[in-house]
Scaffold this active site. Structure first.
Site, PDB file in Angstrom:
ATOM      1  N   ASP A 134       0.826  -1.205  -0.002  1.00 41.42           N
ATOM      2  CA  ASP A 134      -0.002  -0.083  -0.027  1.00 41.42           C
ATOM      3  C   ASP A 134       0.880   1.241   0.028  1.00 41.42           C
ATOM      4  OD1 ASP A 134      -2.497  -1.747   0.189  1.00 41.42           O
ATOM      5  OD2 ASP A 134      -2.170  -1.784   2.354  1.00 41.42           O
ATOM      6  N   HIS A 175      -5.287  -1.936  -5.494  1.00 45.04           N
ATOM      7  CA  HIS A 175      -4.538  -0.725  -5.916  1.00 45.04           C
ATOM      8  C   HIS A 175      -5.566   0.267  -5.997  1.00 45.04           C
ATOM      9  CE1 HIS A 175      -0.937  -2.910  -6.551  1.00 45.04           C
ATOM     10  NE2 HIS A 175      -1.558  -3.489  -7.615  1.00 45.04           N
TER      11      HIS A 175
END
Ligand code: GDP
Ligand code: MG
Length: 423
Positions: A16, A44
Site C-alpha cells: 500500500d 490498488h
C-alpha cells in the site's frame, strides 16, 4: 525524469505504498504492463480526474490501455477478474489482456479452508481476508492446483475437480469441523462458465514477454511489499509469495538479465494485519495520518496501522531488490505533523543495527532510534517543482535520499495521477 526499461516496481515496506498510482503514471511510457505475483488480496487505487478506480487483479496499466499480462506467479479468482474487466469495458476502456496457462485458479474450497484456518489460529490469526490466496498457492506448490489451462478446458476441469474436491471436502468438514455446502457439479458449472468467458485471453506470457523485453518497454508491477515477502518478510505475517524483485524471473518465466527496479517508499509506514511494527504510532499523530492518508484497506477496508518512516526497513528492501530508483509517495500526508521522526537504526538488547534482523524474534523486540525533523504544516498537494516545496520538506527528502544512497525520481504529493514532482 530519466527512467530505464525494463522496469519493475516493488513496494519497499508492507504494501500500500502507492504502487498503483506509480504504475499508472509510468504506464504512459511503457508498452507492456505485467502483473507477476499475488492474487486479489493486493488492492490498488488509481485516481483519474477525481474518479477512483479500484483494482485487485488487472495491472494498473489498464487505464492507459496498454497490453496487459497476468503471468504464472499470479493466482486468479475468475469472478473477480471478470468483474474488473466488465468495470472497464463499461467505461469504454478495452482490456487488452493475456493470461498465462500456468496461472493457478482460486477455488471455493481455498476460501473455505482459509476461513476455517483463521478460526483455528484464534489470536494468532495472520489477518487473512479469507480470499483463499495462500491456500491456492499451497496447492500450486504441492501440484494439486487447477490451472488456467484446466479452467478453459471443461474436460480437464472436471478431471481435476474429481481428484481434488473430495479430499478438500473431507478436510473442511472432518478436520476443521466446518460446514462446506458445495459439490463438484456446482463448482464445475460455475467455473466452466468463467473459463468460457476468459478463454480468449489465453497466451504464453513467458514466451511473449521474453521476446518483448528486448524490443518494447516492459513494466512489471509487483504486488504487496518487501516485508510481506513469504520468506524475507516478517514471517509468518506475510503473503505466500516472493515480493522481492528477483521473483520476477520465475514468476514470469524469464532468464536472468538486467531489469531496472524502482522501490516505492511511503513517506511514513503502514501495515495491515498483525505482526511486529517498530515505528508504530498509537497517539493522535498516528490517527491523523490514518485519517488524512485514507489508510484503510482497498480490499479489506480495515484501518491500516500507521507509524514513522523506517529507514532500516527500506535499506533492507534496497539490499534485497537492488533498487536503481526510488519514488516517495504521500509526502503531503506528513503536512499534519508539527514534528516528523525517521527511524535510522534499531536497538536490540545492547546492539545497534541498521537493517531488519534475520531473526524475527530479534525484530519483535527491537526499539527504533529516531532522528527528528521540523514539519512544514502546509498544503503541498499542488507543488510541481522540488524548489517550491517548503524548506523543511526539502530537508526531509534530501536526508532520506542521502541515507538510502538511491536517487529519488518521483515525489508524489496527491492521489491524482498528475500531482507529482518529477526529478
Ligand atoms: P498499492 O497497494 O501500493 O498500489 O497502494 P494502494 O493503492 O493500496 O494505497 C495507496 C493509497 O494512497 C491509494 O488510495 C492512492 O490513491 C493513495 N495515494 C497514492 N499516492 C498518494 C499521494 O502521494 N498522496 C496521497 N494523499 N495519496 C496517495
Ligand atoms: Mg494496496
Amino acid at each position: 525524469m530519466n527512467i530505464k526499461f525494463p522496469l519493475i516496481i516493488v513496494g519497499s515496506q508492507w504494501g500500500d505504498e502507492g504502487k498503483g498510482k506509480v504504475v499508472d503514471l509510468l504506464s504512459d511510457k511503457a508498452t507492456h504492463v505485467v502483473r507477476y505475483n499475488g492474487g486479489n488480496n493486493a488492492g490498488h487505487s488509481v485516481v483519474l480526474n477525481g474518479e477512483k478506480f479500484k483494482l485487485s487483479l488487472l495491472p494498473s496499466g489498464v487505464i492507459h490501455k496498454r497490453k496487459l499480462f497476468l503471468s504464472q506467479g499470479v493466482v486468479i479468482d475468475p469472478k473477480i477478474l471478470l468483474d474488473e474487466i466488465h468495470f472497464f469495458e463499461n467505461r469504454k476502456i478495452r482490456v487488452n489482456l493475456m493470461i498465462d496457462p500456468r496461472v493457478n485458479i482460486v477455488m471455493p474450497y481455498h476460501k473455505a479452508l482459509d476461513a476455517a484456518t483463521e478460526v483455528w489460529k484464534g489470536k494468532k490469526a495472520t489477518g487473512s481476508l479469507h480470499l483463499g490466496i495462500g491456500y491456492c498457492y499451497e496447492d500450486k506448490n504441492n501440484r494439486f492446483g487447477v490451472r488456467f489451462e484446466d479452467l478453459i478446458n471443461p474436460e480437464s476441469l472436471k478431471e481435476r475437480l474429481e481428484l481434488i474436491f473430495p479430499l478438500k471436502k473431507l478436510q473442511i468438514e472432518k478436520v476443521y469441523g466446518q460446514k462446506f455446502d458445495s459439490s463438484i457439479e456446482k463448482i464445475y458449472k460455475e467455473y466452466a462458465n468463467y473459463g468460457k468467458k476468459l478463454k480468449k485471453y489465453l497466451g504464453d506470457v513467458s514466451s511473449v514477454i521474453s521476446g518483448e523485453i528486448k524490443k518494447g518497454k516492459v513494466l512489471f508491477e509487483g504486488a504487496h511489499g518487501t516485508f510481506l515477502d513469504g520468506i524475507f518478510g516478517t514471517y509468518p505475517y506475510t503473503t505466500a509469495v516472493y515480493t522481492v524483485a528477483g521473483g520476477v524471473f520465475p514468476y514470469v518465466g524469464l532468464a536472468p538479465q538486467k531489469i531496472y527496479s524502482m522501490g516505492i517508499v511511503k513517506a511514513y509506514t503502514t501495515r495491515v494485519g498483525n505482526g511486529p511494527f517498530p515505528t508504530e504510532l498509537f497517539d493522535q499523530v498516528g490517527a491523523k495520518i490514518r485519517e488524512v492518508g485514507g489508510e484503510f484497506g482497498t480490499v479489506s477496508k480495515r484501518p491500516r496501522r500507521c507509524g514513522w518512516l523506517d529507514l532500516c526497513l527500506v535499506k533492507t528492501a534496497i539490499r534485497l531488490s537492488g533498487f536503481d530508483y526510488l519514488t516517495i509517495t504521500k509526502l503531503d500526508v506528513l503536512s499534519v505533523a508539527d514534528k516528523i521522526k525517521v527511524c535510522v537504526a534499531y536497538k536490540i538488547g545492547g546492539r545497534s543495527v541498521k537493517e531488519v534482523p534475520a531473526l524475527m524474534n530479534d525484530f519483535a523486540r527491537c526499539t527504533p532510534v529516531y532522528k527528528e525533523f521540523r514539519g512544514w504544516r502546509r498544503d503541498i498537494s499542488k507543488v510541481k517543482l522540488f524548489r517550491d516545496l517548503p524548506k523543511e520538506a526539502q530537508i526531509y527528502i534530501k536526508f532520506v535520499e542521502k541515507e538510502l544512497k538511491v536517487p529519488v525520481k518521483i515525489i508524489s504529493v496527491s492521489p491524482e495521477r498528475t500531482q507529482n514532482i518529477l526529478l
